[in-house]
Design a protein around this motif. Structure first.
Motif, PDB file in Angstrom:
ATOM      1  N   VAL A  66      -0.446  -3.622  -5.873  1.00  0.00           N
ATOM      2  CA  VAL A  66      -0.028  -2.302  -5.389  1.00  0.00           C
ATOM      3  C   VAL A  66      -1.312  -1.503  -5.213  1.00  0.00           C
ATOM      4  CG1 VAL A  66       1.205  -0.168  -5.874  1.00  0.00           C
ATOM      5  CG2 VAL A  66       2.235  -2.370  -6.485  1.00  0.00           C
ATOM      6  N   TYR A  67      -1.546  -1.051  -4.004  1.00  0.00           N
ATOM      7  CA  TYR A  67      -2.842  -0.482  -3.622  1.00  0.00           C
ATOM      8  C   TYR A  67      -2.665   0.947  -3.141  1.00  0.00           C
ATOM      9  CZ  TYR A  67      -7.379  -0.374  -1.080  1.00  0.00           C
ATOM     10  OH  TYR A  67      -8.639  -0.083  -0.627  1.00  0.00           O
ATOM     11  N   SER A  68      -3.605   1.806  -3.531  1.00  0.00           N
ATOM     12  CA  SER A  68      -3.569   3.176  -3.040  1.00  0.00           C
ATOM     13  C   SER A  68      -4.980   3.744  -3.007  1.00  0.00           C
ATOM     14  CB  SER A  68      -2.684   4.058  -3.926  1.00  0.00           C
ATOM     15  OG  SER A  68      -2.514   5.334  -3.353  1.00  0.00           O
TER      16      SER A  68
ATOM     17  N   ARG B 285       2.439  -4.733   3.167  1.00  0.00           N
ATOM     18  CA  ARG B 285       3.442  -3.697   3.449  1.00  0.00           C
ATOM     19  C   ARG B 285       2.758  -2.339   3.425  1.00  0.00           C
ATOM     20  NH1 ARG B 285       9.458  -2.525   0.886  1.00  0.00           N
ATOM     21  NH2 ARG B 285      10.266  -1.683   2.837  1.00  0.00           N
ATOM     22  N   PHE B 286       2.689  -1.731   4.593  1.00  0.00           N
ATOM     23  CA  PHE B 286       2.026  -0.443   4.768  1.00  0.00           C
ATOM     24  C   PHE B 286       3.076   0.657   4.660  1.00  0.00           C
ATOM     25  CE2 PHE B 286       0.997   3.083   7.614  1.00  0.00           C
ATOM     26  CZ  PHE B 286      -0.272   3.435   7.194  1.00  0.00           C
TER      27      PHE B 286
ATOM     28  N   GLU C 141       0.841  -1.198   0.000  1.00  0.00           N
ATOM     29  CA  GLU C 141       0.000   0.000   0.000  1.00  0.00           C
ATOM     30  C   GLU C 141       0.870   1.239   0.000  1.00  0.00           C
ATOM     31  OE1 GLU C 141      -3.635   2.353   2.288  1.00  0.00           O
ATOM     32  OE2 GLU C 141      -2.753   0.581   3.242  1.00  0.00           O
ATOM     33  N   ILE C 142       0.562   2.152  -0.901  1.00  0.00           N
ATOM     34  CA  ILE C 142       1.285   3.421  -1.017  1.00  0.00           C
ATOM     35  C   ILE C 142       0.395   4.543  -0.506  1.00  0.00           C
ATOM     36  CG2 ILE C 142       2.331   5.078  -2.612  1.00  0.00           C
ATOM     37  CD1 ILE C 142       3.984   2.568  -2.300  1.00  0.00           C
TER      38      ILE C 142
ATOM     39  N   GLU D 108       4.533  -5.413   7.406  1.00  0.00           N
ATOM     40  CA  GLU D 108       5.731  -4.596   7.284  1.00  0.00           C
ATOM     41  C   GLU D 108       5.327  -3.130   7.203  1.00  0.00           C
ATOM     42  OE1 GLU D 108       8.027  -7.972   4.561  1.00  0.00           O
ATOM     43  OE2 GLU D 108       7.444  -6.030   3.697  1.00  0.00           O
ATOM     44  N   SER D 109       6.228  -2.247   7.560  1.00  0.00           N
ATOM     45  CA  SER D 109       5.936  -0.818   7.512  1.00  0.00           C
ATOM     46  C   SER D 109       7.167  -0.070   7.042  1.00  0.00           C
ATOM     47  CB  SER D 109       5.518  -0.307   8.890  1.00  0.00           C
ATOM     48  OG  SER D 109       5.264   1.081   8.861  1.00  0.00           O
ATOM     49  N   ALA D 110       6.944   0.971   6.251  1.00  0.00           N
ATOM     50  CA  ALA D 110       8.068   1.757   5.744  1.00  0.00           C
ATOM     51  C   ALA D 110       7.594   3.147   5.383  1.00  0.00           C
ATOM     52  CB  ALA D 110       8.694   1.082   4.524  1.00  0.00           C
ATOM     53  N   ARG D 111       8.539   4.072   5.333  1.00  0.00           N
ATOM     54  CA  ARG D 111       8.273   5.419   4.847  1.00  0.00           C
ATOM     55  C   ARG D 111       8.679   5.463   3.378  1.00  0.00           C
ATOM     56  NH1 ARG D 111       6.557   4.526   9.020  1.00  0.00           N
ATOM     57  NH2 ARG D 111       6.797   5.628  11.004  1.00  0.00           N
TER      58      ARG D 111
END
Length: 392
Positions: free
Chosen positions: A274-276, A224-225, A200-201, A251-254
């Protein structure tokens, strides 16, 4: 509750009949239409209050955007939301438009406080939208004089609690994008099970991830958030952790979507989806962002974008844009005559052209926004799915 003119039962029947997909149709109950109509009237009331507060209401001889800009010394960048205000009230019948000039119309503007109270009574979770609109009214002079940007006004530290409430599944009018997005993703889950990994973006406060994870449960093997704003990211990470099934790897990331993704830890060819939600439309260079999303997909993977979708044939403002037209981050984007004719929300045809240019020509809009808009013009909710070549 007062006896509202909107929504009318026949309008609801018209909307429901226009949604061909039965599963999607069930996502839009009467309460959604009621809140949507109520919010649209609140936007009309807001637009009128703002124009009144800055001295830009049309007199009997009319007024144009350029005249208001000149007479009130409004910076040119501020003419985008100014034009929205005039156009929205023209659609509502409060103004009339001829030859680029706006005149008083036949209908009276709604009363802001009355409509806000009706909305709060009908849908308490949507009431936060009225608080954000009040901020626009209160700060209209500051904004249109150029003393502060919309981003500085709306995202001041004391306003952040409003956005945490706004970007929430308790807010029906925002959560509908999460609901439709989750439905779209549910149709991509492998029938026989196995790995199903989502990136997710622009995850914001986590409401979209929360909905997907609660809807699909253990079918999601990895989520992945990502979010670039620290305040929203921390809130979102807590929501994701609470919603995920025990077997789902979180998972998490900037990740800044405007910079190369691989350099930020997004390995090419690693995600099924890929989700937004309500994010990609603010990309300064949308072609770049969609290109990066396409790189992140496994063969046969899908980009899913869930947000407001502007009906292709209708050149009219979307009421949610009253808030975002005040933000430079919403309006300051690269445009293209075909792929992105204007700032803000894209049409189905623009999404198709954008994804096709990125090598993702298998595009579906769920539901068919253009078809529905033929019967119900204010329908602007959709998920756009673009599938990569590969296994079926």
């Amino acid at each position: 509750m007062s006896n509202l003119e909107h929504p009318k039962a026949e309008e609801f029947a018209k909307l429901r009949a226009a949604i061909a997909d039965e599963r999607v149709r069930e996502l839009f109950p009467f309460r959604f239409l009621a809140a949507n109509e109520n919010f649209s009237r609140l936007v009309d009331a807001t637009a009128h209050r703002i124009l009144s507060s800055i001295g830009a209401l049309p007199a009997t001889d009319g007024i144009s955007v350029q005249q208001a800009k000149k007479d009130l010394s409004i910076p040119w960048r501020r003419t985008i939301p100014l034009k929205f205000l005039y156009e929205k009230l023209t659609i509502a019948g409060v103004f009339e438009q001829e030859g680029g000039r706006y005149y008083p119309g036949a209908l009276k503007e709604p009363d802001f406080d009355t409509v806000a109270a009706e909305l709060a009574e009908r849908e308490p979770g949507v009431a936060v939208a009225a608080d954000i609109l009040r901020t626009l009214v209160d700060e209209a002079k500051t904004f249109f004089s150029g003393e502060a940007t919309g981003d500085e006004i709306l995202f001041a530290p004391d306003k952040l609690p409003l956005w945490l409430k706004y970007f929430s599944n308790d807010n029906l009018l925002y959560a509908i994008n999460n609901t439709v997005g989750a439905e779209a993703i549910s149709r991509l889950v492998p029938e026989g099970g196995g790995p199903f990994e989502i990136l997710e973006i622009g995850g914001g406060c986590g409401s979209a991830a929360e909905h997907v994870l609660r809807t699909l449960g253990p079918a999601v093997t990895r989520y992945r958030f990502t979010e670039v704003a620290e305040t929203f990211a921390r809130h979102g990470e807590r929501a994701v952790a609470a919603a995920a099934a025990p077997s789902t790897v979180i998972e998490s990331a900037r990740v800044d979507m405007t910079a190369p993704w691989e350099a930020q830890g997004v390995e090419p060819g690693t995600f099924d989806v890929v989700y937004s939600v309500n994010c990609f439309h603010v990309a300064p260079d949308l072609d770049f962002v969609i290109g990066e999303a396409a790189k992140a997909l496994k063969p046969g993977g899908t980009v899913v974008v869930s947000e407001c979708v502007r009906p292709t044939k209708l050149s009219r403002p979307i009421h949610a844009e009253i808030i975002f037209d005040f933000l430079d981050s919403f309006t300051d984007v690269a445009t293209d005559p075909v792929r992105r004719p204007t700032h803000g929300f894209l049409t189905p045809s623009a999404w198709r052209a954008t994804f096709t240019a990125a090598g993702l020509p298998k595009v579906t809009v769920l539901p068919d926004v253009d078809q529905i808009a033929e019967q119900y013009p204010d329908f602007v909710v959709g998920a756009v799915l673009a599938r990569a070549e590969g296994q079926e």
